[in-house]
Motif scaffolding. Structure first.
Motif, PDB file in Angstrom:
ATOM      1  N   ASP A 298      65.170  33.024 -10.182  1.00 20.58           N
ATOM      2  CA  ASP A 298      65.949  33.896 -10.901  1.00 20.58           C
ATOM      3  C   ASP A 298      66.058  35.170 -10.018  1.00 20.58           C
ATOM      4  N   ILE A 299      64.841  35.790  -9.498  1.00 24.12           N
ATOM      5  CA  ILE A 299      64.866  36.759  -9.078  1.00 24.12           C
ATOM      6  C   ILE A 299      64.586  36.665  -7.445  1.00 24.12           C
ATOM      7  N   VAL A 300      65.082  36.975  -6.308  1.00 27.35           N
ATOM      8  CA  VAL A 300      64.454  36.653  -5.058  1.00 27.35           C
ATOM      9  C   VAL A 300      64.357  38.165  -4.313  1.00 27.35           C
ATOM     10  N   CYS A 301      63.142  38.156  -3.757  1.00 28.05           N
ATOM     11  CA  CYS A 301      62.771  39.591  -3.011  1.00 28.05           C
ATOM     12  C   CYS A 301      62.411  39.081  -1.660  1.00 28.05           C
ATOM     13  N   LEU A 302      63.279  39.643  -0.743  1.00 30.63           N
ATOM     14  CA  LEU A 302      63.405  39.192   0.748  1.00 30.63           C
ATOM     15  C   LEU A 302      62.911  40.543   1.528  1.00 30.63           C
ATOM     16  N   GLN A 303      62.000  40.234   2.554  1.00 30.66           N
ATOM     17  CA  GLN A 303      61.824  41.307   3.519  1.00 30.66           C
ATOM     18  C   GLN A 303      62.277  40.807   4.812  1.00 30.66           C
ATOM     19  N   GLU A 304      62.127  41.921   5.741  1.00 31.72           N
ATOM     20  CA  GLU A 304      62.655  41.786   7.120  1.00 31.72           C
ATOM     21  C   GLU A 304      64.003  40.899   7.234  1.00 31.72           C
ATOM     22  N   VAL A 305      64.926  41.552   6.417  1.00 32.10           N
ATOM     23  CA  VAL A 305      66.360  40.999   6.496  1.00 32.10           C
ATOM     24  C   VAL A 305      67.134  41.894   7.344  1.00 32.10           C
ATOM     25  N   GLN A 306      67.664  41.288   8.545  1.00 30.99           N
ATOM     26  CA  GLN A 306      68.565  42.496   9.269  1.00 30.99           C
ATOM     27  C   GLN A 306      69.874  42.467   8.459  1.00 30.99           C
TER      28      GLN A 306
END
Length: 603
Positions: A298-306
């Motif tokens: 339901d919630i997506v937290c992404l890191q290192e997204v250019q």
């Protein structure tokens, strides 16, 4: 006249679902060189470029190895065929390949058997031919000259015989007329040919030769075994997804946290053990998207997204799956490259489950400036800023749930949720900076908590192992003044040590594996946990490092953990040396937790 100087492909191994974009270098009539396209609608000096893609089929069809997809298969596991597993998983390039992979390969058999075991003796039928030494029955009739009719899945030929020409047994099927081409399942095992020709706009006749290039045989995209959701409430069953892909439970929601490995960091120098095709962004982005969408969080937290990948790929692609996107790019006071390739934190949420209320952006550079202005003598400010300014950021989002779990005794109450997504500084010698960044984030979250009675989630890559000062501050609410990390504080930014506290009742979601339940699934997961820290043994696994850096923290007075995405075991990853690999396209693993809001008690 317009002419083609050079044509080549960044990777000569094509993968199903991954776009192929040839590099075409042109010389214009004025002798200048360009890589720009020259379509028929905008010819140069009466000429344009025409592209064609062909699939070359012949009467000798090969299968590809499931472990080494760039290698031709020479044997097939009959256990896979009987268990009705995907036929692509059954092929191996050599007896040694099959033997080396057996320990991991048999897991596929075990899962297939457990799914049918309750229906009688089907397990015996699948496993009856496996001997006590633990090696499978092999169909070793596959060879380099095998005909298509000998590659079968049951009674149906796996590959229909190709229509052959009289000359040499090759048939070329035209499959595309644009510069780019995305291989399909029909292309598996075949060589592709790309042609680029300069064509006269009047006569439509090619001028000069066609500049062809051939690829290797198309390989299927590797597909890792799906990771399951494991309930942590003591129920001895694995999580079951409903038809919409989510756990069947009203009033709960799922949160994913994942460092996806920015393309600028995914270099062959850093990850030489990963095949170049599996490290390329066209492949990794599709594999990452498939994985992320598959979790149906339901919630997506992404890191290192250019920044460019967020705008051009993740935001539009996840929008198709019902997600609204928010993004905070890192600041660029330190970074000296292309601003489009700066990475940042991206938070997505399902529009049918949540609505956006508010967004806060935390720039640690600004906090560093305020800190040095207030605390650091003028003659030391430059060196202090050099240490503190690292471009890291956090993205804090307040959402409102569109579902209710409050019950009839509490109708009409808004269910808010605060989600923080961050990526803390990576440098191991800057322990003071890591701790200061985490402390700064927590102080900001405390202000939000003081203004609203709201459950909180703190997700991200904290670049801090369990037991480190940043992890201790998050999990315990304070740091022991004798903690070894506190010895590194050249700017005295951590003093007085008594300020290193917070009042948020944060608990690491994955510690639930260590604390709760007696289920069989939990026992397997406990073996993948560190009993001394109650955290996973690893969330980051490269050739040179293995350890936990990623966490999902939650406020335990307002949320409970219902289930967790199973952890991976190191042994299964080491068959490809480390992460990233053809199956998993980041050097981190994704973490996912299912939560339920508790009845509201004023904090």
């Amino acid at each position: 006249m317009l002419s083609v100087i050079r044509v080549h492909l960044p990777s000569d191994i094509p993968i199903v679902g991954c776009e192929l974009t040839p590099y075409v270098l042109l010389r214009r009539p004025d002798k200048t060189v360009t890589t720009d396209d020259v379509p028929e609608s905008a010819p140069i000096d009466g000429h344009f470029l025409r592209y064609k893609w062909y699939r070359i089929q012949n009467d000798k069809k090969v299968a590809v190895c499931s472990v080494h997809p760039s290698e031709q298969a020479t044997l097939q596991c009959l256990g896979c065929v009987k268990a009705k597993l995907p036929v692509s998983k059954s092929y191996h390039c050599s007896p040694k390949c099959f033997s080396d992979a057996w320990q991991h390969h048999r897991v596929l058999h075990d899962r297939a058997a457990s799914a049918v075991n309750e229906n009688g003796n089907e397990e015996e039928e699948v496993f009856g031919r496996f001997n006590s030494s633990g090696s499978g029955v092999l169909n070793t009739s596959l060879s380099g000259s095998v005909s298509s009719t000998s590659l079968t899945n049951g009674s149906t030929p796996l590959y229909p015989a190709a229509v052959t020409q009289r000359s040499g047994g090759e048939t070329w099927f035209e499959v595309g007329r644009s510069k780019t081409y995305t291989p399909t399942a029909d292309d598996i095992g075949h060589v592709l040919k790309f042609e680029c020709a300069v064509v006269d706009v009047e006569t439509k006749v090619p001028v000069g030769h066609a500049n062809p290039i051939l690829t290797s045989r198309v390989i299927p995209a590797p597909s890792p075994s799906p990771r399951r959701l494991v309930p942590v409430n003591g129920v001895d069953v694995m999580g079951h997804l409903d038809s919409d892909g989510r756990i069947s439970s009203s009033g709960t929601f799922t949160v994913l946290s994942y460092n996806i490995l920015s393309d600028v960091y995914a270099t062959s120098e850093s990850y030489s053990y990963c095949p170049s095709w599996a490290l390329s962004w066209p492949y990794r982005r599709q594999n990452l998207l498939r994985e992320i969408v598959g979790y149906r969080a339901d919630i997506v937290c992404l890191q290192e997204v250019q920044s460019d990948h967020f705008d051009e790929f993740f935001a539009p692609e996840l929008d198709k799956h019902g997600y609204q996107a928010l993004y905070k790019r890192k600041t660029n006071e330190v970074y000296s490259g292309n601003t489009q390739t700066i990475d940042g934190c991206a938070t997505f949420f399902r529009r049918d489950r949540f609505s956006h209320v508010k967004k806060y952006e935390v720039e640690f550079n600004k906090a560093a400036q305020s800190l040095t202005d207030a605390m650091i003598p003028t003659n030391q400010k430059k060196s202090a800023l050099n240490r503190l300014v690292k471009d890291n950021v956090a993205l804090i989002v307040v959402l409102e749930a569109k579902f209710s779990n409050q019950g009839v005794d509490n109708p009409g109450k808004r269910q808010l949720l605060c989600v923080a997504n961050t990526h803390v500084n990576v440098h191991q010698d800057l322990k003071d900076v890591k701790l200061w960044q985490v402390h700064t984030l927590l102080k900001g979250l405390e202000k939000i908590a003081a203004s609203a009675d709201i459950p909180m989630l703190v997700c991200g890559d904290f670049n801090s192992v369990p037991g480190s000062a940043p992890h201790t501050l998050l999990a315990m609410g304070k740091v022991d003044p004798q903690h070894i990390d506190l010895q590194v504080d050249p700017l005295n930014i951590l003093r007085p040590l008594s300020k290193l506290i917070h009042q948020l009742p944060l608990v690491s979601a994955y510690s639930s594996f260590a604390r709760l339940g007696v289920g069989l699934g939990l026992e397997q997961q406990r073996r993948r946990m560190d009993p001394t820290t109650n955290e996973p043994l690893f969330t980051n696994c490269t050739r040179d490092f293995i350890g936990t850096l990623d966490y999902i923290f939650y406020t335990a007075d307002s949320l409970t953990v219902e289930s967790l995405l199973e952890l991976l075991d190191e042994e299964s990853l080491r068959k490809d040396t480390a992460l990233p690999s053809p199956e998993w396209s980041s050097d981190h693993i994704a973490l996912l937790a299912e939560f339920r809001c508790k009845p509201r008690i004023r904090r």
